[in-house]
Design a protein around this motif. Structure first.
Motif, PDB file in Angstrom:
ATOM      1  N   ALA A   1       4.921   1.965  -2.787  1.00  0.00           N
ATOM      2  CA  ALA A   1       5.561   3.266  -2.997  1.00  0.00           C
ATOM      3  C   ALA A   1       6.813   3.403  -2.142  1.00  0.00           C
ATOM      4  O   ALA A   1       7.848   3.928  -2.586  1.00  0.00           O
ATOM      5  N   LYS A   2       6.757   2.915  -0.894  1.00  0.00           N
ATOM      6  CA  LYS A   2       7.938   2.942  -0.028  1.00  0.00           C
ATOM      7  C   LYS A   2       9.014   2.022  -0.572  1.00  0.00           C
ATOM      8  O   LYS A   2      10.204   2.340  -0.536  1.00  0.00           O
ATOM      9  N   TRP A   3       8.604   0.857  -1.051  1.00  0.00           N
ATOM     10  CA  TRP A   3       9.556  -0.084  -1.657  1.00  0.00           C
ATOM     11  C   TRP A   3      10.286   0.560  -2.831  1.00  0.00           C
ATOM     12  O   TRP A   3      11.482   0.332  -3.044  1.00  0.00           O
ATOM     13  N   LYS A   4       9.577   1.425  -3.576  1.00  0.00           N
ATOM     14  CA  LYS A   4      10.162   2.089  -4.730  1.00  0.00           C
ATOM     15  C   LYS A   4      11.097   3.216  -4.315  1.00  0.00           C
ATOM     16  O   LYS A   4      11.925   3.668  -5.114  1.00  0.00           O
TER      17      LYS A   4
ATOM     18  N   ILE B   1       2.680  10.077   1.491  1.00  0.00           N
ATOM     19  CA  ILE B   1       1.732  10.791   2.341  1.00  0.00           C
ATOM     20  C   ILE B   1       0.400  10.055   2.222  1.00  0.00           C
ATOM     21  O   ILE B   1      -0.091   9.825   1.112  1.00  0.00           O
ATOM     22  N   GLY B   2      -0.174   9.669   3.351  1.00  0.00           N
ATOM     23  CA  GLY B   2      -1.422   8.926   3.318  1.00  0.00           C
ATOM     24  C   GLY B   2      -2.522   9.610   4.100  1.00  0.00           C
ATOM     25  O   GLY B   2      -2.271  10.165   5.171  1.00  0.00           O
ATOM     26  N   THR B   3      -3.732   9.587   3.559  1.00  0.00           N
ATOM     27  CA  THR B   3      -4.883  10.088   4.304  1.00  0.00           C
ATOM     28  C   THR B   3      -5.707   8.900   4.774  1.00  0.00           C
ATOM     29  O   THR B   3      -5.801   7.874   4.095  1.00  0.00           O
TER      30      THR B   3
ATOM     31  N   THR C   1       7.269  12.178  -4.609  1.00  0.00           N
ATOM     32  CA  THR C   1       6.302  12.221  -3.519  1.00  0.00           C
ATOM     33  C   THR C   1       4.937  11.812  -4.032  1.00  0.00           C
ATOM     34  O   THR C   1       4.486  12.310  -5.072  1.00  0.00           O
ATOM     35  N   VAL C   2       4.276  10.909  -3.304  1.00  0.00           N
ATOM     36  CA  VAL C   2       2.949  10.447  -3.693  1.00  0.00           C
ATOM     37  C   VAL C   2       1.974  10.659  -2.538  1.00  0.00           C
ATOM     38  O   VAL C   2       2.301  10.399  -1.377  1.00  0.00           O
ATOM     39  N   LEU C   3       0.795  11.153  -2.860  1.00  0.00           N
ATOM     40  CA  LEU C   3      -0.291  11.311  -1.892  1.00  0.00           C
ATOM     41  C   LEU C   3      -1.319  10.224  -2.177  1.00  0.00           C
ATOM     42  O   LEU C   3      -1.858  10.150  -3.288  1.00  0.00           O
TER      43      LEU C   3
ATOM     44  N   GLU D   1       2.448   2.329  10.143  1.00  0.00           N
ATOM     45  CA  GLU D   1       3.125   1.030  10.120  1.00  0.00           C
ATOM     46  C   GLU D   1       3.397   0.558   8.702  1.00  0.00           C
ATOM     47  O   GLU D   1       4.341  -0.210   8.463  1.00  0.00           O
ATOM     48  N   LEU D   2       2.597   1.011   7.765  1.00  0.00           N
ATOM     49  CA  LEU D   2       2.804   0.658   6.369  1.00  0.00           C
ATOM     50  C   LEU D   2       4.040   1.346   5.793  1.00  0.00           C
ATOM     51  O   LEU D   2       4.518   0.962   4.728  1.00  0.00           O
ATOM     52  N   GLY D   3       4.518   2.378   6.495  1.00  0.00           N
ATOM     53  CA  GLY D   3       5.711   3.084   6.052  1.00  0.00           C
ATOM     54  C   GLY D   3       5.480   4.504   5.599  1.00  0.00           C
ATOM     55  O   GLY D   3       6.411   5.152   5.097  1.00  0.00           O
TER      56      GLY D   3
END
Length: 212
Positions: free
Chosen positions: A111-114, A119-121, A93-95, A132-134
């Motif tokens: 990160a989604k490709w990996k 989690i994005g702020t 998990t990456v923030l 939309e970026l995933g």
């Protein structure tokens, strides 16, 4: 900034660039005059630049010069933050703070490709874009304290600065990593957390001037 990036004058700023090949030397057989390329060159704000052939790659036909110019600065920094320094793996998990920004949007996609959970702020106006970026979860950082809804993440990518770093340490799991692209992470903060019986963390910095 001179202590970190010493320069002599006259100095032309900039490094990431896209453009058209004006001429190619004998050792640059893969490029010809008129080719659209992206890469890096010292003094990218100038009209012309001279660099080595291995600093360039062709621009895909469906990519504009403007979008291509962002690849070296945005994608390159995101890749280093996620994989070279953050050692992100599938299933982790990456923030990502400021996930709608130039490097943040590349970090979210990569990160989604990996195969990571992302989690994005971002601000309210950019939440849909980050989705939309995933991103699996998006947080409006103008109205919500991310630390109240996020915990046990493997990696934090700090692209926001300010007090974001200090608020990010507690959301990391044991052995987690914080990578900052805006300033060197404070070593004292890691020490303070250990003294307060919070598990040790790893930190790194990929810091660059705004003109790069």
């Amino acid at each position: 900034m001179h202590d970190f990036f010493p320069k002599t004058f006259p100095y032309t700023p900039g490094s990431a660039i896209s453009g058209i090949v004006e001429a190619a030397g004998a050792d640059a057989a893969d490029f010809r005059k008129g080719d659209r390329v992206l890469g890096s060159v010292d003094g990218a704000f100038a009209e012309y630049g001279l660099t080595k052939a291995n600093e360039w790659v062709p621009i895909p036909e469906n990519l504009s010069f403007e979008a291509a110019a962002s690849v070296k600065g945005g994608a390159d920094s995101a890749w280093k933050a996620l994989f070279s320094e953050g050692e992100l793996k599938s299933g982790q998990t990456v923030l990502i703070h400021a996930a709608a920004g130039g490097s943040g949007q590349y970090a979210a996609r990569l990160a989604k490709w990996k195969g990571a959970e992302v989690i994005g702020t971002a601000s309210a106006a950019h939440l849909d874009f980050v989705k939309e970026l995933g991103a699996d979860q998006v947080i409006d950082d103008t109205t919500t304290s991310f630390e109240t809804s996020v915990k046990d993440v493997d990696l934090v990518i700090d692209l926001a600065g300010g007090d974001t770093e200090s608020r990010s340490w507690p959301v990391l799991k044991r052995g987690g990593t914080l990578v900052s692209l805006v300033r060197p992470p404070k070593v004292l903060k890691n020490t303070e957390l250990q003294q307060n019986s919070i598990p040790a963390f790893r930190f790194a910095a990929i810091w660059k001037p705004s003109s790069a």
